[in-house]
Design an enzyme around this catalytic site. Sequence first.
Site: not given
Ligand code: BG6
Length: 506
Positions: A199, A66, A203, A237, A261, A169
Site C-alpha cells: 500500500h 465467514r 501513497k 511508528e 514498504h 500482503k
Molecule cells: C502495514 C503493517 O503493512 O503497514 C503495519 O502491517 C503498519 O504494521 C502499517 O502499521 C503502516 O502503514 P501506514 O500506511 O500507516 O504507514
Amino acid sequence: MTESQLADDANPLLAGLAGPRTPDPCALVIFGASGDLSRRKLLPALYALARNGLLPDAFAVLGVGRTEMTDAGFQAHMRGAIEQHGRFAFDEDVWRELAAGMRYVAAGLDDESAGGPVTDALKALERERGTAGNRVFYLAVPPAAMEDVVAAIGTWRPAGGWRRLIVEKPLGHDLASARQLNAFVLERFFESEVFRIDHYLGKETVQNLAVLRFANGIFEPVWNRQFIDHVQITAAESIGIGSRGAFYEHTGATRDIFQNHLLQLLALTAMEPAADFTADAVRNEKVKVFKSLDRPGLEQLVRGQYGPGFVEGGEVRGYREEEEVASESVTETYFAAKLYVDNWRWAGTPFYVRCGKRLARQETTIAIQFKRAPHLPFALDSDDDARPNVLLIHIQPDEGVSMTLNAKVPGYGVTIRGVNMDFAYGGAFRTDLPEAYERLILDALLGDAILFTRADEVEEQWALVDAIRAHWQADPDGLAGYVAGSWGPSNADALIHGDNRSWRRH
Ligand code: BG6
C-alpha cells in the site's frame, strides 16, 4: 453532483490533478469482506471513488466472508465503516447508488463445493448490474486461506470479459513460501492479471518521488555517488502492535515493514530512470536495484524490541506484555540496516534504513544527504556551521519535500545557519491527499499495474530478508532492548556513528 464535489471544482489548483479515468463495467468480489481491512480501508476507499465519480455506472460488490450476514446486514455494516473511517462527509445519494450493487455471501472456500453459493450469487449480481462478466477478485484473507481461495476462483473464468486478482500482503513469510504462493497463483492467473498490494506504492508522496526525480532536470545529474554522501530511509511508528500480537509474533519489523514498504522506498530512490512510465519498465528497474543490493554482514544490522515507556505523553507497556505475545519473545519490533546498492551509480554510498514500533513519533521520510561543499572560503568557528544539504522527502505525516540550504545570518559578520525551503502538499494544492487504497483499487479496476509489485520483485525482497534472518539464527542474543517512546536501541546509533554520521535529527 454533491456540494463537496462542487467545492472541489471551484478550486483551480486541482485542475489536471486527477485525469478522469473510468474503469470498464465490473464486479468486485472481496474475500474476507467481514474483516478489518474491508471495514477500515476497502469500503471507505470504494465510497471515495464513488463519490468522486470514478467507478463505472455498471458496478457491483460481492462480499464473501465467514461471518453470517444478510445483504442488508452487510450493507449496514459497511455503511457504519464508511461513516467511521471515510474521509468525506457521508452523502446518502452516493451511498444509495453504491449499496444498490452490494451483496454478501457467507462462505469459506476450503472445499470445492463451497464455491457454489458464491458463483451463483456472482452470476445473479452480474446479470442484474450488467457488469459484462468482468471480475476483480480481492484477497483480503489470512495467508492460511489464500491458496484455497485462489484454487477455487482459478476455475471461475467468465464466459466473456476479463478477470483480475488483487492479493494483500503478507505475500509469503520467506523466499520459499513466496515462491510457492507465486507459483500457485501463476498456474491459475497470468502475471498481467495479478495485482500484489504494497500500500505504500499507493501513497501520493511515494508516487511523487518518481515525479520529483524524473520530471525535474536538476536532480538527475547529482543523484549519484559523486554528490550524495548517504541516504536515510525511516519508517517510524509511535503505535505498538495493538491487537495483532499473534500475527506480529511470527512477523516482526523486518518482515512486516522492511521486506516490503522500506525496500520499495529504497528501490524508487535508487532506481535508474525507466524509459517510460509503464508497469514493466518501472518494475524492471526496481528489480535491478534489488539484484544489486549487497547482502549485509551481521555488523550492518540492528534489531531491537521495545520495553515499557512513555509515548506521546501516555504510559505504554513493553512488547512482551502485549496481548498474545510470549513473555520471552525475541521478535524484533525495530530494525535498522546499512545497505549498499552495488552498481555504478551508488557503489560505496550507504543507504541507512530503519523502521520500528513505539518510537517517539510517527514519521516516514527519505533523506538524501549531499556531500559537503568541497571548500569553504569563510572564516567559520567550525565547518559544522555549514552543514551538508539535505533533500528531505516527507512521506507522512506533513507530506511534502524540503531542502536544507545554508544561509547567512543577517548581521555584520559571516555566520551561517541552515534554513529550509519547503513544499507542503496541503499548502500547495489545497486538497486532501487520496488514501492509498483509493488509488490502488482504481488502478486495479483499470488494469494499470504500475503501483503493484511483480512476482520477481517480491522474491528478490524475500531473498534479502532470508539472508538477514540467517545471520540472526547465528546470533540469537543480538536482540537489543529500547525504551518505548525513544528512537530505538543505542546500537542503532552506533551503526551510523561508526561511519562519522548520525541519524537525522527529529
Ligand atoms: C502495514 C503493517 O503493512 O503497514 C503495519 O502491517 C503498519 O504494521 C502499517 O502499521 C503502516 O502503514 P501506514 O500506511 O500507516 O504507514
